[in-house]
Design an enzyme around this catalytic site. Sequence first.
Site, PDB file in Angstrom:
ATOM      1  N   ASP A 230       5.642   3.030   5.107  1.00  0.00           N
ATOM      2  CA  ASP A 230       6.063   2.271   3.933  1.00  0.00           C
ATOM      3  C   ASP A 230       6.975   1.111   4.357  1.00  0.00           C
ATOM      4  OD1 ASP A 230       6.216   2.259   0.936  1.00  0.00           O
ATOM      5  OD2 ASP A 230       8.357   2.446   1.351  1.00  0.00           O
ATOM      6  N   GLU A 279       1.831  11.462  22.666  1.00  0.00           N
ATOM      7  CA  GLU A 279       2.064  12.741  23.342  1.00  0.00           C
ATOM      8  C   GLU A 279       1.230  13.848  22.711  1.00  0.00           C
ATOM      9  OE1 GLU A 279       6.098  14.053  23.125  1.00  0.00           O
ATOM     10  OE2 GLU A 279       6.840  12.106  23.791  1.00  0.00           O
TER      11      GLU A 279
HETATM   12  C1  NOJ Z   1       5.795   0.301  -1.099  1.00  0.00           C
HETATM   13  C2  NOJ Z   1       5.242   1.421  -1.906  1.00  0.00           C
HETATM   14  O1  NOJ Z   1       3.855   1.396  -1.830  1.00  0.00           O
HETATM   15  C3  NOJ Z   1       5.774   1.239  -3.289  1.00  0.00           C
HETATM   16  O2  NOJ Z   1       5.152   2.088  -4.205  1.00  0.00           O
HETATM   17  C4  NOJ Z   1       7.260   1.443  -3.270  1.00  0.00           C
HETATM   18  O3  NOJ Z   1       7.786   1.148  -4.540  1.00  0.00           O
HETATM   19  C5  NOJ Z   1       7.922   0.528  -2.247  1.00  0.00           C
HETATM   20  N1  NOJ Z   1       7.204   0.475  -1.007  1.00  0.00           N
HETATM   21  C6  NOJ Z   1       9.310   0.995  -1.935  1.00  0.00           C
HETATM   22  O4  NOJ Z   1       9.255   2.168  -1.178  1.00  0.00           O
END
Ligand code: NOJ
Length: 581
Positions: A230, A279
């Site tokens: 993310d 690994e």
């Molecule tokens: C990207 C994620 O896909 C989204 O849903 C989220 O709100 C933001 N990152 C923050 O984590």
Amino acid sequence: MSQQQSAAPAPTPTTDSAVATVARRRDWWRDAVIYQVYPRSFADSNGDGMGDLEGIRSRLPYLRDLGVDAVWLSPFYASPQADAGYDVADYRAVDPMFGTLLDADALIRDAHALGLRIIVDLVPNHSSDQHEWFKRALAEGPGSPLRERYHFRPGKGENGELPPNDWESIFGGPAWTRVTEPDGTPGEWYLHLFAPEQPDFNWEHPAVGDEFRSILRFWLDMGVDGFRIDVAHGMVKAEGLPDLGSHDEMRLLGNDVTPFFDQDGVHDIYRQWRLILDEYSDAMGPEGPSAEGRGRETGGRIFVAEAWTPTVERTANYVRPDELHQAFNFQYLATHWDAAELRAVVDRTLDSMRPVGAPATWVLSNHDVTRHATRFANPAGLGTQIRKAGDRELGLRRARAATLLMLALPGSAYVYQGEELGLPDVVDLPDEVRQDPAYFRGAGQDGFRDGCRVPIPWTREGSSHGFGDGGSWLPQPEGWGELSVEAQTGVPGSTLEMYRSALALRREQADLGAGDAVEWLTAPEGVLAFRRGDFVCVANTTGAPVTVPAYGRVLITSGEVEETGGEAVVAADTTVWWTTA
Ligand code: NOJ
């Protein structure tokens, strides 16, 4: 059709022999179709209106039959759910609303037994404000060493009443929140690029890196096949947290160059992570289904980056041979249904990925953008967050065509749950049921992501169309049942059957994910045509029928195609696959 690679144009020569070696080998993820499950909205096993891990487990046979290779699960960790689980309080625990660690273990094992791989979401840019570190950082007050693991700063202004810099949250409002210190006085500010409940980690602090390396190992030991990272472009901030100054409208989906996104330092983190991943041996064992007859580059575990960068060339930096494996191609996602624009982005993508030896990673929908059936139902230029139904029939026609185009391209592709049913966004959710934090924060991002997160319909009837026995956390709209899995299964021409056939053809007959190039064919304006060995794909992006050569035997089509005397009339907004063999 493995000979297609020899028929394709010669790849651009590369100077790096390691890259060339990597690109020649095939590993499962290079051409995988990966299905995104949004756990809240997939299947609810206990009737509480919220999807859960057991629900997902019960539907794994559906995913196997659909023909995908892997499943990416959005976060299911312990979380106060300020941002639907992207605010993690404990990275090693399952939130009780989704189940337990034992459920996660059972899900991973069952998936593997069915030949499906599992990719979990890793959220390293920020934690929840309920994470133990952050709670203690607040409780211990200024000077606490735990504050150094986040970005705490004194405010500007006479009494520290102004935020430390001019950054804005992606969700709207300032990217800083002032805390009340343990003695009750207004005190320091902390950085949160997203909601205030999502404080950003300070990746300069060694404890942060140590913790995430340990979290990676925890889930690798659990047997997952990889991680979707993310905000993979966000962890490192420019030194000194300088003001942004003037800038275009700042959005998660935008392409500004900023001091908080796409900083070169993030790549050091990924080089370290890659060593850890490598690994580990293949979670599905040496006989894993996609490994058959192929050379293996690594143990088969992967990283996919959610990295919104200004250009596909910048995106390619994330998938250099010693970093991550895939990076979502958001430039492709944001492209209009327009042949010239699509051709340009396909060329640029393949040209950018080839030198680093990484597969292109195509995607049309996910849980953050308006579903492509609704984007394409509206006029071009409205962006990726749209709150209008538009012309639904047109949108579906184009969405089906866009999918067949995507699945004909070399590389890997992601499918977001429900797109195989042709689901539109739910554009008329009442405001009182909305949960997207961006909606409540002045919508720096438009804040209508709930519309693509409505629980999916499995059956025609039932309180929540087979999602569960207890309703659904977001209401399903009228007509959802007719779009259900039940309503579409076995129905020739249904969107679900189109996906099933296309995925089977892609994998078994045409091997379409292979290679790294397409050979463009001459085509009328508004039409894309390309050859890959003895496979030809034609996508008519115009609103009228077009005549093209009948290239051979039609394998599949998203709309009408009529062949007479060596010519084929392809209906408006239709993609056709032919085999010339
Ligand atoms: C990207 C994620 O896909 C989204 O849903 C989220 O709100 C933001 N990152 C923050 O984590």
